[in-house]
Scaffold this active site. Structure first.
Site, short mmCIF file in Angstrom:
data_model
loop_
_atom_site.label_atom_id
_atom_site.label_comp_id
_atom_site.label_asym_id
_atom_site.label_seq_id
_atom_site.Cartn_x
_atom_site.Cartn_y
_atom_site.Cartn_z
N GLU A 139 -8.69 -1.76 -3.15
CA GLU A 139 -9.67 -2.49 -2.35
C GLU A 139 -9.55 -2.11 -0.88
O GLU A 139 -8.45 -2.04 -0.34
CB GLU A 139 -9.44 -4.00 -2.52
CG GLU A 139 -10.35 -4.87 -1.67
CD GLU A 139 -9.93 -6.33 -1.67
OE1 GLU A 139 -10.21 -7.03 -0.67
OE2 GLU A 139 -9.31 -6.77 -2.66
N SER A 156 -13.22 -6.82 2.36
CA SER A 156 -13.71 -8.09 1.86
C SER A 156 -14.76 -8.61 2.83
O SER A 156 -14.56 -8.53 4.05
CB SER A 156 -12.57 -9.09 1.72
OG SER A 156 -13.04 -10.32 1.22
N GLU A 208 3.04 -11.80 3.74
CA GLU A 208 3.07 -11.62 2.30
C GLU A 208 4.42 -11.06 1.87
O GLU A 208 5.05 -10.29 2.59
CB GLU A 208 1.95 -10.66 1.86
CG GLU A 208 0.54 -11.20 2.15
CD GLU A 208 -0.54 -10.18 1.81
OE1 GLU A 208 -0.27 -8.98 1.94
OE2 GLU A 208 -1.64 -10.61 1.42
N ARG A 213 0.17 -10.75 8.24
CA ARG A 213 0.20 -11.52 7.00
C ARG A 213 1.64 -11.56 6.48
O ARG A 213 2.24 -10.50 6.24
CB ARG A 213 -0.73 -10.92 5.96
CG ARG A 213 -2.21 -11.07 6.35
CD ARG A 213 -3.13 -10.51 5.27
NE ARG A 213 -4.52 -10.64 5.66
CZ ARG A 213 -5.29 -11.70 5.38
NH1 ARG A 213 -4.78 -12.71 4.70
NH2 ARG A 213 -6.55 -11.75 5.77
N ARG A 257 1.20 0.03 -0.82
CA ARG A 257 -0.12 -0.21 -0.23
C ARG A 257 -0.22 -1.52 0.54
O ARG A 257 -1.31 -1.95 0.88
CB ARG A 257 -1.19 -0.17 -1.33
CG ARG A 257 -1.06 -1.22 -2.41
CD ARG A 257 -2.16 -1.01 -3.44
NE ARG A 257 -2.23 -2.09 -4.41
CZ ARG A 257 -3.19 -2.19 -5.33
NH1 ARG A 257 -4.14 -1.29 -5.37
NH2 ARG A 257 -3.19 -3.19 -6.19
N HIS A 258 0.91 -2.16 0.82
CA HIS A 258 0.90 -3.42 1.57
C HIS A 258 1.70 -3.29 2.87
O HIS A 258 2.74 -2.64 2.90
CB HIS A 258 1.47 -4.57 0.74
CG HIS A 258 0.55 -5.06 -0.33
ND1 HIS A 258 0.58 -4.57 -1.62
CD2 HIS A 258 -0.45 -5.97 -0.30
CE1 HIS A 258 -0.34 -5.18 -2.34
NE2 HIS A 258 -0.99 -6.03 -1.56
N ARG A 311 -5.73 1.38 5.01
CA ARG A 311 -6.19 1.65 3.64
C ARG A 311 -7.30 2.70 3.63
O ARG A 311 -7.37 3.54 2.73
CB ARG A 311 -6.64 0.36 2.96
CG ARG A 311 -5.49 -0.57 2.63
CD ARG A 311 -5.90 -1.68 1.69
NE ARG A 311 -4.74 -2.40 1.19
CZ ARG A 311 -4.73 -3.14 0.09
NH1 ARG A 311 -5.84 -3.27 -0.63
NH2 ARG A 311 -3.64 -3.75 -0.30
#
Length: 447
Positions: free
Chosen positions: A370, A373, A226, A224, A232-233, A421
């Protein structure tokens, strides 16, 4: 504490060695590993040798051993690789209760005297230094323990999936289109045409539930692009994915509860020494497998009631970090957020039958952040195409995917769980990069 289990020997000249944890008084052994420490006390000296299993003391009584052997043992630099043959004797004052009196000592690979970090752990190093020198870093007990636990998690997860009748698959990581369009994609050149690193196996695993496999799982990398630069990414992560035909969102959540619980149980049963190395053995708890399922509408009310945010949340808002933190403090354990607004979920998430504004999408939350998903997927061709158009996506770009829904696609549901995570929250790590051997983020492309 569980005993060290040696792997079966692999034929070859380098395999005539005994792991340190298996050396017993009265044995004649050959041990091999790294020089952890050398202590010269005058007439006697000690070398601590470290291998995968632990450490063992090598004793040099200078008057009784060959001068060259003593000189070699005392002059070798820390972290050099050595091989020692000799007899094992009981010594209660030694770190493991035994020590080796050497007959021979071979320096297999000499280490530079100046090390970029201290593998003994006596001198701390910044995370960036540790990541730059990961090989040295994983010679320390604590970082090594994280990855032994990670391996135990993945083993337990695979076994749990198999118990649920799932088939492991591997999907492409180079794709022509992104799972959710062109955002957050890493473009690459593929034989003269544009392609992308896949951000999720979502579309491929859905295609597999329409095949004869029906129920599948995958553990693999996702990418990703991002711009986040937080603890946490990551830009390359490991996703644990599940998809099954003939189940709904509740069924998918049932499997997810079982898989997460199995991961914790696998660590508790198989990684006690590693939990002790991380000082987590006393407070590590296995979830009971029954996570509260709270509709999104109630979650909004709960967040607003905490007063954690300057402005009240309304229907359709995503949960900011402050909201997740407030909920985590109030609930104190894993919980589901169910029935998210349809407008904030991807095109492939099915709406509820009662209200098209409410989706079957769900998230699994740890009190810190989180983890998952998921949801039931839209399996009806016309509804799927309408979902593409509503989110401004061109269905023709995904024709390889959509056409299969014209040939009998069963109702199905699934989810994606971030492995890093899961481990970060399980072990209460400060930074997700600690759960990755070689992390990839905005600043780090090497090693």
């Amino acid at each position: 504490m569980a005993a060290f289990k040696a792997a079966p020997p692999i034929p070859g000249s380098m395999q005539d060695r005994t792991f340190t944890a298996l050396a017993e008084a009265g044995d004649d052994v050959t041990v091999a590993g790294w020089v952890h420490e050398v202590r010269d006390l005058g007439g006697i000296a000690f070398l601590i040798l470290r291998d995968k299993a632990g450490k063992i003391q090598v004793k040099f009584e200078k008057d009784e051993l060959d001068d060259e052997l003593v000189e070699t043992g005392l002059s070798v630099h820390r972290e050099s690789v050595i091989r020692v043959s000799g007899s094992v004797e009981e010594e209660p004052r030694a770190p493991t209760g035994v020590e080796v009196t050497p007959d021979t000592l071979e320096v297999v690979a000499e280490a530079d005297p100046e090390l970029p970090l201290d593998p003994s752990g006596k001198v701390d190093a910044e995370l960036s230094t540790r990541l730059d020198n990961r090989t040295l870093d994983l010679r320390k007990d604590e970082p090594k323990a994280i990855f032994e636990i990670r391996a135990a998690v993945l083993q337990a997860v695979r076994e749990a999936f198999r118990d649920h009748g799932s088939t492991e698959i591997n999907t492409p990581k180079i794709v022509a289109t992104g799972t959710e369009g062109g955002t957050e994609l890493f473009p690459i050149t593929y034989f003269g045409q544009e392609a992308f690193m896949n951000q999720s196996p979502q579309l491929f695993k859905q295609l597999m539930v329409g095949s004869g496999l029906e129920r599948v799982f995958e553990i693999g990398p996702i990418f990703r692009a991002e711009e986040h630069n937080t603890p946490r990414h990551l830009n390359e992560a490991t996703s644990i994915d599940f998809e099954s035909a003939f189940i709904d969102a509740d069924g998918a959540m049932d499997v997810l509860e079982a898989v997460v619980t199995a991961a914790y149980e696998g660590v508790w049963e198989n990684a006690q020494p590693e939990l002790e190395a991380l000082d987590r053995a006393d407070d590590f708890t296995v979830p009971d497998g029954e996570f509260e399922r709270i509709p999104y509408e109630e979650i909004i009310e709960m967040v607003n009631a905490t007063g954690a945010l300057d402005e009240q949340l309304v229907w359709g808002d995503d949960l900011p970090t402050e909201a997740e933190k407030a909920l985590g403090e109030e609930l104190g354990e894993h919980y589901f957020i169910t029935n998210w607004p349809s407008e904030v979920k991807p095109f492939y998430i099915k709406d509820t039958d009662d209200d098209p504004a409410v989706s079957t999408g769900f998230d699994l939350m740890h009190p810190r952040l989180e983890l998952v998903s998921g949801g039931q997927r839209e399996h009806r061709y016309e509804k799927l195409i309408a979902g593409f158009e509503q989110q401004g996506l061109d269905p023709e770009a995904f024709e390889y995917y959509t056409k299969m829904f014209r040939y009998g696609m069963p109702p199905h549901a699934g989810w994606g769980l971030g492995a890093e995570r899961l481990i970060m929250t399980m072990l209460d790590l400060d930074n997700i990069r600690e759960a990755v051997i070689f992390p990839r983020d905005r600043q780090r492309l090497s090693p």
